[in-house]
Design a protein around this motif. Sequence first.
Motif, PDB file in Angstrom:
ATOM      1  N   LEU A   1       0.756  -1.129  -0.034  1.00 15.99           N
ATOM      2  CA  LEU A   1       0.138  -0.086  -0.111  1.00 15.99           C
ATOM      3  C   LEU A   1       0.802   1.383   0.167  1.00 15.99           C
ATOM      4  O   LEU A   1       0.559   2.308  -0.774  1.00 15.99           O
ATOM      5  CB  LEU A   1      -0.915  -0.133   1.099  1.00 15.99           C
ATOM      6  CG  LEU A   1      -1.882  -0.891   1.347  1.00 15.99           C
ATOM      7  CD1 LEU A   1      -2.726  -0.748   2.356  1.00 15.99           C
ATOM      8  CD2 LEU A   1      -3.169  -0.620   0.026  1.00 15.99           C
ATOM      9  N   GLY A   2       1.946   1.189   0.761  1.00 14.45           N
ATOM     10  CA  GLY A   2       2.869   2.374   0.848  1.00 14.45           C
ATOM     11  C   GLY A   2       3.435   2.583  -0.445  1.00 14.45           C
ATOM     12  O   GLY A   2       3.562   3.819  -1.135  1.00 14.45           O
ATOM     13  N   THR A   3       3.741   1.479  -1.291  1.00 11.32           N
ATOM     14  CA  THR A   3       4.271   1.746  -2.634  1.00 11.32           C
ATOM     15  C   THR A   3       3.318   2.411  -3.500  1.00 11.32           C
ATOM     16  O   THR A   3       3.501   3.298  -4.366  1.00 11.32           O
ATOM     17  CB  THR A   3       4.796   0.505  -3.217  1.00 11.32           C
ATOM     18  OG1 THR A   3       5.737  -0.023  -2.557  1.00 11.32           O
ATOM     19  CG2 THR A   3       5.248   0.405  -4.664  1.00 11.32           C
ATOM     20  N   GLN A   4       2.120   2.065  -3.418  1.00 11.62           N
ATOM     21  CA  GLN A   4       1.108   2.574  -4.082  1.00 11.62           C
ATOM     22  C   GLN A   4       0.890   4.006  -3.861  1.00 11.62           C
ATOM     23  O   GLN A   4       0.391   4.855  -4.721  1.00 11.62           O
ATOM     24  CB  GLN A   4      -0.228   1.911  -3.890  1.00 11.62           C
ATOM     25  CG  GLN A   4      -0.483   0.138  -4.512  1.00 11.62           C
ATOM     26  CD  GLN A   4      -1.529  -0.524  -4.117  1.00 11.62           C
ATOM     27  OE1 GLN A   4      -2.442   0.083  -3.764  1.00 11.62           O
ATOM     28  NE2 GLN A   4      -1.542  -1.609  -4.432  1.00 11.62           N
ATOM     29  N   VAL A   5       0.878   4.438  -2.518  1.00 11.06           N
ATOM     30  CA  VAL A   5       0.683   5.739  -2.131  1.00 11.06           C
ATOM     31  C   VAL A   5       1.738   6.528  -2.689  1.00 11.06           C
ATOM     32  O   VAL A   5       1.621   7.745  -3.276  1.00 11.06           O
ATOM     33  CB  VAL A   5       0.460   5.881  -0.668  1.00 11.06           C
ATOM     34  CG1 VAL A   5       0.722   7.368  -0.152  1.00 11.06           C
ATOM     35  CG2 VAL A   5      -0.735   5.244  -0.065  1.00 11.06           C
ATOM     36  N   ARG A   6       2.839   6.182  -2.626  1.00 14.24           N
ATOM     37  CA  ARG A   6       4.235   6.840  -3.173  1.00 14.24           C
ATOM     38  C   ARG A   6       4.003   7.265  -4.638  1.00 14.24           C
ATOM     39  O   ARG A   6       4.310   8.366  -5.005  1.00 14.24           O
ATOM     40  CB  ARG A   6       5.376   6.234  -2.689  1.00 14.24           C
ATOM     41  CG  ARG A   6       5.831   6.552  -1.293  1.00 14.24           C
ATOM     42  CD  ARG A   6       7.213   5.821  -0.645  1.00 14.24           C
ATOM     43  NE  ARG A   6       7.218   4.593  -1.134  1.00 14.24           N
ATOM     44  CZ  ARG A   6       7.074   3.563  -0.172  1.00 14.24           C
ATOM     45  NH1 ARG A   6       6.649   3.813   1.051  1.00 14.24           N
ATOM     46  NH2 ARG A   6       7.197   2.348  -0.376  1.00 14.24           N
ATOM     47  N   ARG A   7       3.386   6.326  -5.279  1.00 12.53           N
ATOM     48  CA  ARG A   7       3.085   6.134  -6.697  1.00 12.53           C
ATOM     49  C   ARG A   7       2.303   7.305  -7.137  1.00 12.53           C
ATOM     50  O   ARG A   7       2.696   8.066  -7.793  1.00 12.53           O
ATOM     51  CB  ARG A   7       2.865   4.935  -7.492  1.00 12.53           C
ATOM     52  CG  ARG A   7       2.905   4.959  -8.833  1.00 12.53           C
ATOM     53  CD  ARG A   7       2.629   3.515  -9.325  1.00 12.53           C
ATOM     54  NE  ARG A   7       3.764   2.584  -9.071  1.00 12.53           N
ATOM     55  CZ  ARG A   7       3.119   1.605  -8.181  1.00 12.53           C
ATOM     56  NH1 ARG A   7       1.890   1.311  -7.628  1.00 12.53           N
ATOM     57  NH2 ARG A   7       4.125   0.481  -7.739  1.00 12.53           N
ATOM     58  N   ARG A   8       1.321   7.314  -6.380  1.00 11.11           N
ATOM     59  CA  ARG A   8       0.184   8.516  -6.639  1.00 11.11           C
ATOM     60  C   ARG A   8       0.592   9.762  -6.241  1.00 11.11           C
ATOM     61  O   ARG A   8       0.330  10.764  -7.068  1.00 11.11           O
ATOM     62  CB  ARG A   8      -1.129   8.084  -5.771  1.00 11.11           C
ATOM     63  CG  ARG A   8      -1.790   6.634  -6.199  1.00 11.11           C
ATOM     64  CD  ARG A   8      -3.094   6.700  -5.177  1.00 11.11           C
ATOM     65  NE  ARG A   8      -3.856   7.701  -5.229  1.00 11.11           N
ATOM     66  CZ  ARG A   8      -4.788   7.990  -4.398  1.00 11.11           C
ATOM     67  NH1 ARG A   8      -4.956   7.282  -3.144  1.00 11.11           N
ATOM     68  NH2 ARG A   8      -5.653   9.105  -4.570  1.00 11.11           N
ATOM     69  N   LEU A   9       1.426  10.064  -5.119  1.00 11.27           N
ATOM     70  CA  LEU A   9       1.966  11.155  -4.779  1.00 11.27           C
ATOM     71  C   LEU A   9       2.962  11.547  -5.921  1.00 11.27           C
ATOM     72  O   LEU A   9       3.005  12.688  -6.385  1.00 11.27           O
ATOM     73  CB  LEU A   9       2.585  10.915  -3.624  1.00 11.27           C
ATOM     74  CG  LEU A   9       3.362  12.243  -2.930  1.00 11.27           C
ATOM     75  CD1 LEU A   9       2.209  13.426  -2.765  1.00 11.27           C
ATOM     76  CD2 LEU A   9       4.232  11.799  -1.543  1.00 11.27           C
ATOM     77  N   ALA A  10       3.777  10.927  -6.626  1.00 15.89           N
ATOM     78  CA  ALA A  10       4.782  11.038  -7.368  1.00 15.89           C
ATOM     79  C   ALA A  10       4.158  11.606  -8.807  1.00 15.89           C
ATOM     80  O   ALA A  10       4.413  12.422  -9.459  1.00 15.89           O
ATOM     81  CB  ALA A  10       5.609  10.113  -7.869  1.00 15.89           C
ATOM     82  N   ASP A  11       2.999  10.955  -8.947  1.00 15.18           N
ATOM     83  CA  ASP A  11       2.126  11.236 -10.268  1.00 15.18           C
ATOM     84  C   ASP A  11       1.374  12.500 -10.247  1.00 15.18           C
ATOM     85  O   ASP A  11       1.383  13.231 -10.963  1.00 15.18           O
ATOM     86  CB  ASP A  11       0.869  10.089 -10.538  1.00 15.18           C
ATOM     87  CG  ASP A  11       1.410   8.785 -10.969  1.00 15.18           C
ATOM     88  OD1 ASP A  11       2.572   8.829 -11.470  1.00 15.18           O
ATOM     89  OD2 ASP A  11       0.868   7.911 -10.746  1.00 15.18           O
ATOM     90  N   ALA A  12       0.998  12.962  -9.018  1.00 19.13           N
ATOM     91  CA  ALA A  12       0.414  14.437  -8.861  1.00 19.13           C
ATOM     92  C   ALA A  12       1.613  15.397  -8.864  1.00 19.13           C
ATOM     93  O   ALA A  12       1.036  16.397  -9.447  1.00 19.13           O
ATOM     94  CB  ALA A  12      -0.286  14.416  -7.375  1.00 19.13           C
ATOM     95  N   LEU A  13       2.726  15.338  -8.640  1.00 20.16           N
ATOM     96  CA  LEU A  13       3.724  16.045  -8.782  1.00 20.16           C
ATOM     97  C   LEU A  13       4.390  16.198 -10.060  1.00 20.16           C
ATOM     98  O   LEU A  13       5.090  17.235 -10.021  1.00 20.16           O
ATOM     99  CB  LEU A  13       4.695  15.884  -7.427  1.00 20.16           C
ATOM    100  CG  LEU A  13       4.074  16.075  -6.076  1.00 20.16           C
ATOM    101  CD1 LEU A  13       5.240  15.474  -4.839  1.00 20.16           C
ATOM    102  CD2 LEU A  13       3.512  17.262  -5.771  1.00 20.16           C
ATOM    103  N   ARG A  14       4.566  15.222 -10.748  1.00 25.56           N
ATOM    104  CA  ARG A  14       5.378  15.296 -11.984  1.00 25.56           C
ATOM    105  C   ARG A  14       4.915  16.132 -12.842  1.00 25.56           C
ATOM    106  O   ARG A  14       6.061  16.882 -13.288  1.00 25.56           O
ATOM    107  CB  ARG A  14       4.931  13.918 -12.823  1.00 25.56           C
ATOM    108  CG  ARG A  14       5.865  13.634 -13.762  1.00 25.56           C
ATOM    109  CD  ARG A  14       5.817  12.267 -14.554  1.00 25.56           C
ATOM    110  NE  ARG A  14       6.208  11.302 -13.477  1.00 25.56           N
ATOM    111  CZ  ARG A  14       5.383  10.358 -12.915  1.00 25.56           C
ATOM    112  NH1 ARG A  14       3.947  10.376 -12.996  1.00 25.56           N
ATOM    113  NH2 ARG A  14       5.807   9.680 -12.130  1.00 25.56           N
TER     114      ARG A  14
END
Length: 295
Positions: free
Chosen positions: A212-225
């Motif tokens: 789940l943590g990996t998924q959250v970090r991926r979503r955070l990176a997508d929002a900031l890209r």
Amino acid sequence: MLRNITVGLDGSPESLAAVDWAAREAQLRDTPLRLVHAGRWQPRTYAPLTGPPTPSRLNDPRRDWAERLPRETAARLAERHPGLRVSAEQSAERPVTALLAASRDADLLVLGSRGLSGVTGFLADSVGLWVVARTERPVVLVRAGEGAENDHMTGDVVLGLGLENSDNSVIGFAFHAASRRAANLRVVHGWKPPPSSYGYGEAFDIEPNAELGTQVRRRLADALRPWRSKFPGVEVNEQALIGTAGSHLVDASRNAALVVIGRRNRRTPFGNHIGPVTHAVLHHVAAPVAVVPHD
């Protein structure tokens, strides 16, 4: 109408700290600064020999002080900040009404705050909270006190970002603030594992939460890209941390130049709806806090 930075002025140490912070921000943005002193002055009265009491407008120290404060503050700022375009005005309206009206023509509204230790000035009787909850413009709350002489003009910009209701206006505000200051941007997202991850009377289950943590970090990176691409000169440090966002933002705010959080517009006729994260940050963070409203 020409946009400006508007700052509320009531003579308290907190409002004077807000004025100084707003002056530097106006210089960073190359925009005019507008001082607003609000409040209804009640003149003293005297009783003549005949007829009803008549307002005495002579030698009333309260009236003299109210008239001098904006003018003298503007003069001090012009001397300390050469080239700053500053204007001052008084309003006979109550502070909430006056500040909300002034904010409509502003890019940013700045107010003083004492945080957890109590409220004073524009935060007296929750005035500041009413303004934060109801204005459609970003508001910065600035505290006075030990260490405030630096006005937090150095350090990271900290962005508290929720992924479920993130908004580009909040992210953009933080990136612009970091770019103006040539500062790093620290993005903090707090998240909670689902209750099933804890079990009942069992040890914490690490594996599902690692995924789940990996998924959250991926979503955070997508929002900031997209914003990283738009602001290549801003160094971004993003963190997805288990726990409440408010407590993590309090920790991250130490020595920060500015903390940026969003507030969803809640168009209700009653109450100050600012949300638990905003409430925690406003009361516990010593750095200036920018509250950016969004739909």
